[in-house]
Design an enzyme around this catalytic site. Sequence first.
Site, PDB file in Angstrom:
ATOM      1  CG  MET A   1      -1.741   1.163   1.327  1.00 37.61           C
ATOM      2  SD  MET A   1      -3.019   1.319   0.093  1.00 37.61           S
ATOM      3  CE  MET A   1      -3.033   3.256  -0.034  1.00 37.61           C
TER       4      MET A   1
ATOM      5  CD  GLU B   1       2.318  -0.426  -3.739  1.00 37.06           C
ATOM      6  OE1 GLU B   1       1.615   0.404  -3.715  1.00 37.06           O
ATOM      7  OE2 GLU B   1       1.928  -1.677  -4.096  1.00 37.06           O
TER       8      GLU B   1
HETATM    9  N1  B3K Z   1      -3.529   0.678  -3.738  1.00 36.87           N
HETATM   10  C1  B3K Z   1      -3.253  -0.650  -3.278  1.00 36.87           C
HETATM   11  C2  B3K Z   1      -4.471  -1.614  -3.266  1.00 36.87           C
HETATM   12  C3  B3K Z   1      -5.502  -1.399  -2.121  1.00 36.87           C
HETATM   13  C4  B3K Z   1      -6.359  -2.459  -2.045  1.00 36.87           C
HETATM   14  C5  B3K Z   1      -7.625  -1.975  -1.345  1.00 36.87           C
HETATM   15  N2  B3K Z   1      -8.391  -3.315  -1.296  1.00 36.87           N
HETATM   16  C6  B3K Z   1      -1.942  -1.078  -3.548  1.00 36.87           C
HETATM   17  C7  B3K Z   1      -1.495  -1.011  -4.891  1.00 36.87           C
HETATM   18  O1  B3K Z   1      -2.391  -0.967  -5.997  1.00 36.87           O
HETATM   19  O2  B3K Z   1      -0.511  -0.303  -5.121  1.00 36.87           O
HETATM   20 ZN    ZN Z   2      -1.484   0.247  -7.235  1.00 38.48          ZN
END
Ligand code: B3K
Ligand code: ZN
Length: 896
Positions: A267, A302
Amino acid sequence: MSDTATPTVIRREDYAPPAFLIDTVDLEFDLAPERTVVKSTLRVRRNPDAQPSAHLELMGEQLEFIGAAIDGKPYANVRAHEHGLTVENVPDAFELTLTGACAPEANTTLSGLYVSSGNFFTQCEAEGFRRITWFLDRPDVMATYTVTLRADKLAYPVLLSNGNLIAEGDLPDGRHYAKWEDPFRKPSYLFALVAGKLVALEERIQSGSGKEKLLQVWVEPHDLDKTRHAMDSLIHSIHWDEQRFGLELDLDRFMIVAVSDFNMGAMENKGLNIFNTKYVLANPETATDVDFANIEAVVGHEYFHNWTGNRVTCRDWFQLSLKEGLTVFRDQEFSAAMSGGDENEAARATKRIEDVRVLRQMQFAEDAGPMAHPVRPESYVEINNFYTMTVYEKGAEVVRMYQTLLGRDGFRKGMDLYFQRHDGQAVTCDDFRHAMADANGRDLAQFERWYSQAGTPRVSVTTSYDEGTRCYSVTLTQGYANGSPAARETQKGPLHIPFAIGLIGPDGADLPLRLEGEAAAHGTTRVLELTDTQQTFTFADVMAKPLPSLLRNFSAPVIVDYDYGNDELAFLLAHDSDAFNRWEAGQRLATRELLALAARAAAGQPLEINPALVDAFLRVLTDESLSPSFRELALMLPSETYLAEQMAESDPAAVHTARQFVRKQLATALKGEWLAAYERNVTPGAYEPTPEAAGHRGLKNLALSYLSELDDAAQAVRLATAQYDSANNMTDRSAALSALLNVQAAGGGDVARKALEDFYVRFEKEPLVIDKWFALQATQRGTAQRPTIETVRALMGHPAFNIKNPNRARSLIFSFCAANPAQFHAADGSGYAFWADQVIALDALNPQVAARLARNLELWRRFTPALRDAMRAALQRVAAEAKSRDVREIVEKALA
Ligand code: B3K
Ligand code: ZN
């Protein structure tokens, strides 16, 4: 979360700006596992651009209300309810203070604030922040945050949140505090905190403009020896984003924290990325080449979100692909660059092939089932169900098509304009498309349909050659397969499809290309722009009838229908200058053979191998001009799942019989060549996770896997046992164990038992390796005497099994249900009953993980009648018993 009433459907067309805005957020946490008290102070004002509202409606879930104040005075006109808090009759601008509590230790959903191995972590995307405190928990409400964490100093020596540390110190009673400030406005989904007993690998680097940056990878103390690769990946990501996109790290400090209980991969919380341990921890003994590559890709992903997602975020969750499709595209380009430099097309092709394999196997399937949705969905019940292959992988293909249409420089101009216009904003997919169009003076209005049309387009190709005029014409027709979900809905009109093509002459060389109307030939690959339903493109000066190389480098996420002959496919496999299409030709050849054999197997007819396939494989295997990693990919047969999806009625047993038959025939016919490839690709000396070394290991271990299919497996057992015992890395050790499991399943005796036991004892203290131990057994072939489900059921009772840990649940349950089709789809329906039991069990603990597993049966209508009935019964049982909105949305759509 556990509504059983009619679910609320959220629709894109209903978007309205928030009635209030929040400019600053000040959070104070008194952290304790059973009950954490959170005091939140918000600067709130009415949104001048929204419908006025007397009351402020804040979202909140599973929170205990303690008190409220406005401008420092206790405020009583507040109503706490199941979905949040109504603050009645508020002024136009005010300071709101809310005090509440949550229960981190009891939180098994891993959304919001929770405890893992005694430490505190958060996960807020998409809607977890409302499980911590009441808020306008939607991405278009952006604020700056200050966060104070207070906790027992012995139990929680490290206290982290987003941004910069501005104060810390001791408190009475053995407690301490830390205060963090994030200078950038952000939506609540990017908030994070971490507290506990952690240690960090640290490094200071200079960013492009010469500023010093502190980088940290935080882990539990016993994992510090597995952080180097993640740190290196982070440093590479930072440099690459500067070079390729001119994007610099904007904070003085960037932290990655690893946690073993996590619902997904990682995340991108601002400045404080939280990762599943699986995508951080690696050393040669515990991680495979694939793990090393995945870590690099996810760390990159990320990190890249810092600009694509965080600095420019999504207006609403329907725009999710704005950040996810774009960031997947960026991480794909990064990995390709890392695997061979931006210049080496062959190395780039390997990465491209791997990405397209995933897209075709998973996203095309999604697009053909009840969860089919456009890259920008129109509605959802539970947003967490829409972090899909379509939003991520097809979304990345859509972004890649801009680059294909505009060129790398044009794409970069579009990115620059996008940041110039939207830095600090929450925007839409249309805003991104407009930036691409405006920066390049192009009309990309029609391109919008890629965002609004679900389903996989098909492009059918016909060609004709006129010897008299030396003209070669190619007619492209776009549409959707009969009966597909996309074909059933109203069509939005033809798509704008970049269709890359080359023409190959009889000697195997690319022909120079001149389209009718052009003055001179230029280039050997052309991107044709298909914008009508049907268009004909005519090439001039074509001296002899060519062979077309279609959709080079997979220039659009479509299915190409063209009737190649077997000899033509063999020719492309041997000669195409486009490495992707060389691989593609081999896959088409193999798929065709395998499907024909599966049909015979289903009809109980004898099987016979086509010598042309053996010959094609022989050529690839012995062509030393091809890189080992390319050969590995080209010699890998299409997966059973992919093959079953290509059948009119999926028959996993027939596919398994056919594929096993072909593997054995290829093993037998090419035994000497496999052995030679095995020996030629050993990588002596210290382990290095470089793409070259990984390529050698990959080809060597593929050879071992084929050799394990031989009737006389003695030699494979000797090689695998020696490799297992002497391996200095996890790639070789796990490949050896897998080969031994193959031999054992084929009736070769108890050859894997000792290695399995050794593996467990050797790695008992490494949870990620024990996950592999579970997964290897869950994906093994079963025998009539011992079907794999029995092994899986027995392993569910193993002391190391824990359904609450998502990685462990995935390693055993998901591996069996999703990666062992022949065993999972057993004719007696035992796999489906097991699946239903596990979805229901997970539903009560962790709805997000349960909903992923629930998706495993969504293509049930496409299977043979007996399986179909058993699958429906299992789905109905889950529909009757599951409580979460997450799982209900999936099974109800599947049954509808
Ligand atoms: N943005 C997060 C994913 C979140 C999922 C929530 N159920 C990781 C990513 O795509 O980088
Ligand atoms: Zn992502």
